[in-house]
Write a protein that holds these residues in place. Structure first.
Motif, mmCIF file in Angstrom:
data_model
loop_
_atom_site.group_PDB
_atom_site.id
_atom_site.type_symbol
_atom_site.label_atom_id
_atom_site.label_comp_id
_atom_site.label_asym_id
_atom_site.label_seq_id
_atom_site.Cartn_x
_atom_site.Cartn_y
_atom_site.Cartn_z
ATOM 1 N N VAL A 79 23.100 37.019 -17.028
ATOM 2 C CA VAL A 79 22.520 35.682 -16.908
ATOM 3 C C VAL A 79 21.211 35.651 -17.704
ATOM 4 O O VAL A 79 20.410 36.591 -17.639
ATOM 5 C CB VAL A 79 22.283 35.335 -15.420
ATOM 6 N N GLY A 80 21.021 34.581 -18.454
ATOM 7 C CA GLY A 80 19.763 34.354 -19.155
ATOM 8 C C GLY A 80 19.072 33.163 -18.521
ATOM 9 O O GLY A 80 19.717 32.152 -18.222
ATOM 10 N N LEU A 81 17.772 33.278 -18.299
ATOM 11 C CA LEU A 81 17.006 32.207 -17.636
ATOM 12 C C LEU A 81 15.729 31.919 -18.415
ATOM 13 O O LEU A 81 15.078 32.850 -18.916
ATOM 14 C CB LEU A 81 16.615 32.633 -16.217
ATOM 15 N N GLY A 82 15.369 30.642 -18.506
ATOM 16 C CA GLY A 82 14.055 30.271 -19.019
ATOM 17 C C GLY A 82 13.876 30.406 -20.515
ATOM 18 O O GLY A 82 12.753 30.395 -21.011
ATOM 19 N N PHE A 83 14.980 30.475 -21.279
ATOM 20 C CA PHE A 83 14.894 30.569 -22.746
ATOM 21 C C PHE A 83 14.709 29.164 -23.327
ATOM 22 O O PHE A 83 14.877 28.155 -22.626
ATOM 23 C CB PHE A 83 16.175 31.220 -23.297
ATOM 24 N N ASP A 84 14.422 29.125 -24.627
ATOM 25 C CA ASP A 84 14.341 27.857 -25.346
ATOM 26 C C ASP A 84 15.770 27.453 -25.732
ATOM 27 O O ASP A 84 16.396 28.102 -26.561
ATOM 28 C CB ASP A 84 13.462 28.045 -26.592
ATOM 29 N N ALA A 85 16.268 26.384 -25.124
ATOM 30 C CA ALA A 85 17.669 25.979 -25.332
ATOM 31 C C ALA A 85 17.920 25.467 -26.749
ATOM 32 O O ALA A 85 19.072 25.236 -27.120
ATOM 33 C CB ALA A 85 18.068 24.922 -24.312
ATOM 34 N N ASP A 86 16.871 25.287 -27.533
ATOM 35 C CA ASP A 86 17.059 24.843 -28.915
ATOM 36 C C ASP A 86 16.904 25.989 -29.918
ATOM 37 O O ASP A 86 16.930 25.754 -31.127
ATOM 38 C CB ASP A 86 16.045 23.730 -29.254
ATOM 39 N N ASP A 87 16.762 27.220 -29.424
ATOM 40 C CA ASP A 87 16.587 28.351 -30.336
ATOM 41 C C ASP A 87 17.885 28.593 -31.120
ATOM 42 O O ASP A 87 18.936 28.812 -30.526
ATOM 43 C CB ASP A 87 16.216 29.605 -29.537
ATOM 44 N N PRO A 88 17.823 28.556 -32.466
ATOM 45 C CA PRO A 88 19.055 28.698 -33.265
ATOM 46 C C PRO A 88 19.739 30.062 -33.072
ATOM 47 O O PRO A 88 20.956 30.146 -33.164
ATOM 48 C CB PRO A 88 18.588 28.507 -34.712
ATOM 49 N N ARG A 89 18.964 31.116 -32.783
ATOM 50 C CA ARG A 89 19.592 32.440 -32.620
ATOM 51 C C ARG A 89 20.450 32.478 -31.365
ATOM 52 O O ARG A 89 21.506 33.108 -31.324
ATOM 53 C CB ARG A 89 18.515 33.532 -32.581
ATOM 54 N N MET A 90 19.999 31.813 -30.326
ATOM 55 C CA MET A 90 20.803 31.706 -29.111
ATOM 56 C C MET A 90 22.085 30.921 -29.404
ATOM 57 O O MET A 90 23.183 31.324 -29.023
ATOM 58 C CB MET A 90 19.976 31.034 -28.006
ATOM 59 N N HIS A 91 21.950 29.810 -30.126
ATOM 60 C CA HIS A 91 23.121 28.988 -30.470
ATOM 61 C C HIS A 91 24.135 29.773 -31.284
ATOM 62 O O HIS A 91 25.336 29.745 -31.001
ATOM 63 C CB HIS A 91 22.685 27.746 -31.270
ATOM 64 N N GLU A 92 23.654 30.502 -32.303
ATOM 65 C CA GLU A 92 24.568 31.251 -33.173
ATOM 66 C C GLU A 92 25.283 32.337 -32.399
ATOM 67 O O GLU A 92 26.485 32.537 -32.544
ATOM 68 C CB GLU A 92 23.791 31.878 -34.351
ATOM 69 N N GLY A 93 24.554 33.068 -31.570
ATOM 70 C CA GLY A 93 25.148 34.144 -30.784
ATOM 71 C C GLY A 93 26.239 33.611 -29.868
ATOM 72 O O GLY A 93 27.360 34.147 -29.839
ATOM 73 N N LEU A 94 25.940 32.558 -29.154
ATOM 74 C CA LEU A 94 26.915 32.031 -28.192
ATOM 75 C C LEU A 94 28.116 31.411 -28.909
ATOM 76 O O LEU A 94 29.252 31.549 -28.455
ATOM 77 C CB LEU A 94 26.256 31.015 -27.253
ATOM 78 N N THR A 95 27.876 30.735 -30.030
ATOM 79 C CA THR A 95 28.992 30.151 -30.791
ATOM 80 C C THR A 95 29.948 31.256 -31.233
ATOM 81 O O THR A 95 31.168 31.128 -31.106
ATOM 82 C CB THR A 95 28.468 29.369 -32.017
ATOM 83 N N ALA A 96 29.391 32.360 -31.716
ATOM 84 C CA ALA A 96 30.235 33.476 -32.173
ATOM 85 C C ALA A 96 31.028 34.057 -31.006
ATOM 86 O O ALA A 96 32.222 34.337 -31.123
ATOM 87 C CB ALA A 96 29.367 34.547 -32.825
ATOM 88 N N THR A 97 30.391 34.232 -29.871
ATOM 89 C CA THR A 97 31.077 34.891 -28.755
ATOM 90 C C THR A 97 32.137 33.967 -28.138
ATOM 91 O O THR A 97 33.144 34.434 -27.627
ATOM 92 C CB THR A 97 30.061 35.435 -27.723
ATOM 93 N N ARG A 98 31.955 32.654 -28.242
ATOM 94 C CA ARG A 98 32.987 31.731 -27.746
ATOM 95 C C ARG A 98 34.230 31.736 -28.630
ATOM 96 O O ARG A 98 35.314 31.379 -28.185
ATOM 97 C CB ARG A 98 32.444 30.292 -27.704
ATOM 98 N N GLY A 99 34.027 32.158 -29.905
ATOM 99 C CA GLY A 99 35.072 32.010 -30.918
ATOM 100 C C GLY A 99 36.400 32.667 -30.591
ATOM 101 O O GLY A 99 37.443 32.195 -31.028
ATOM 102 N N GLY A 100 36.396 33.761 -29.819
ATOM 103 C CA GLY A 100 37.637 34.473 -29.544
ATOM 104 C C GLY A 100 38.481 33.860 -28.432
ATOM 105 O O GLY A 100 39.603 34.309 -28.179
#
Ligand code: AMP
Ligand code: MN
Ligand code: MN
Ligand code: MN
Length: 283
Positions: A79-100
């Motif tokens: 679980v990740g808490l309190g991050f910046d929801a607009d951080d592009p690195r978070m977006h890229e990481g999660l997009t990649a992991t959803r891909g499979g």
């Protein structure tokens, strides 16, 4: 003063929950939650809606997600808490992991067809709120609808888990990457429901040791997925590893979840609540 009623783990239609972020916020408020986080699997697409709904319902809010990780051949949730929801690195990481997930779902359906359960992919899709996030939970709901099982818990006993039809081994993110996405974007990483993993003591020790080494700072002690004995056990682990403690229902659905939002025992008083590390991130 009574301890803060914090519920920092639940799911909406943006992953495998059945309620919208708005309905969850209203339900959390009605149940007496004071600090809330929506933690959809591998997704942060509901974060702005959740934060706005929290504000409307008088709840304090922390951003959240629950990242699927492969560690020692098992799936672990971070679980990740309190991050910046607009951080592009978070977006890229999660997009990649959803891909499979799409290809995995098609394979799951093929396996189910081999044991005579047809149309499971199309059936699961009817329950999917986010096309990028088809999960075993959606298949479980369809198998209940199709009359194969009476309830979703039975599905996970008979299907979709290791050694049973419909289980497709999958490689998720690495522990290191998941913790990095969270911490780089200003958040705190937390090991979710540690009692649910089938690790040997050595593997579990390695998980906590490596998690700390990568910068992880918290562990869920009180969760809807723990018995009180399991909570006591992981309170000890939090003390041993110097980790902050988190609390969350893991609520998915009024029809499926036995622990409702905010309806959990308090954290042991000597532990540091994870939200104390995130005071400047609370909205
Ligand atoms: P996935 O990310 O597609 O592998 O799906 C995992 C989800 O399935 C979890 O987040 C739970 O919501 C659900 N799940 C897994 N195991 C069980 C179980 N034994 N009983 C009920 N739900 C489960
Ligand atoms: Mn889930
Ligand atoms: Mn989980
Ligand atoms: Mn969860």
């Amino acid at each position: 003063m009574p301890p803060l009623n914090a519920d920092l783990h639940c799911h909406s239609v943006v992953s495998d929950g059945t309620l919208t972020p708005e309905a969850l916020a209203a339900r959390a408020a009605a149940n007496g939650v004071e600090l809330w986080a929506l933690t959809d699997h591998d997704e942060i697409g509901g974060q702005h809606r959740a934060a706005a709904a929290a504000r409307e319902n008088g709840l304090k809010y922390l951003t959240g997600t629950e990242i699927s990780v492969t560690f020692a051949g098992e799936t672990v949730h971070i679980v990740g808490l309190g991050f910046d929801a607009d951080d592009p690195r978070m977006h890229e990481g999660l997009t990649a992991t959803r891909g499979g997930r799409g290809a995995r779902a098609l394979e799951m359906a093929e396996q189910l067809a081999q044991v005579g359960i047809h149309g499971a992919y199309e059936g699961a899709l009817k329950y999917v709120g986010n096309p990028e996030l088809i999960s075993r939970t959606h298949f479980a709901r369809y198998l209940v609808e199709a009359g194969v099982c009476k309830e979703t818990n039975e599905v996970f006993r008979r299907y979709l888990t290791e050694g049973k039809p419909g289980f497709v081994p999958h490689r998720w993110a690495s522990l290191k990457d998941a913790v990095r996405w969270i911490t780089q974007s200003g958040g705190v990483a937390v090991i979710a429901h540690p009692a649910r993993y089938k690790f040997t003591p050595t593997e579990e020790y390695a998980l906590f040791t490596e998690f700390k080494a990568h910068g992880g700072q918290g562990v869920e002690v009180v969760t809807g997925s723990h018995t009180s004995a399991e909570s006591a056990r992981y309170a000890d682990t939090a003390r041993e590893f110097g980790l902050a403690a988190s609390r969350g229902s893991d609520f998915h659905s009024p029809d499926e979840s036995h622990t409702d939002l905010g309806r959990l025992p308090p954290l042991p008083e000597d532990l540091t609540p994870v939200w104390h590390l995130l005071a400047d991130r609370i909205r």
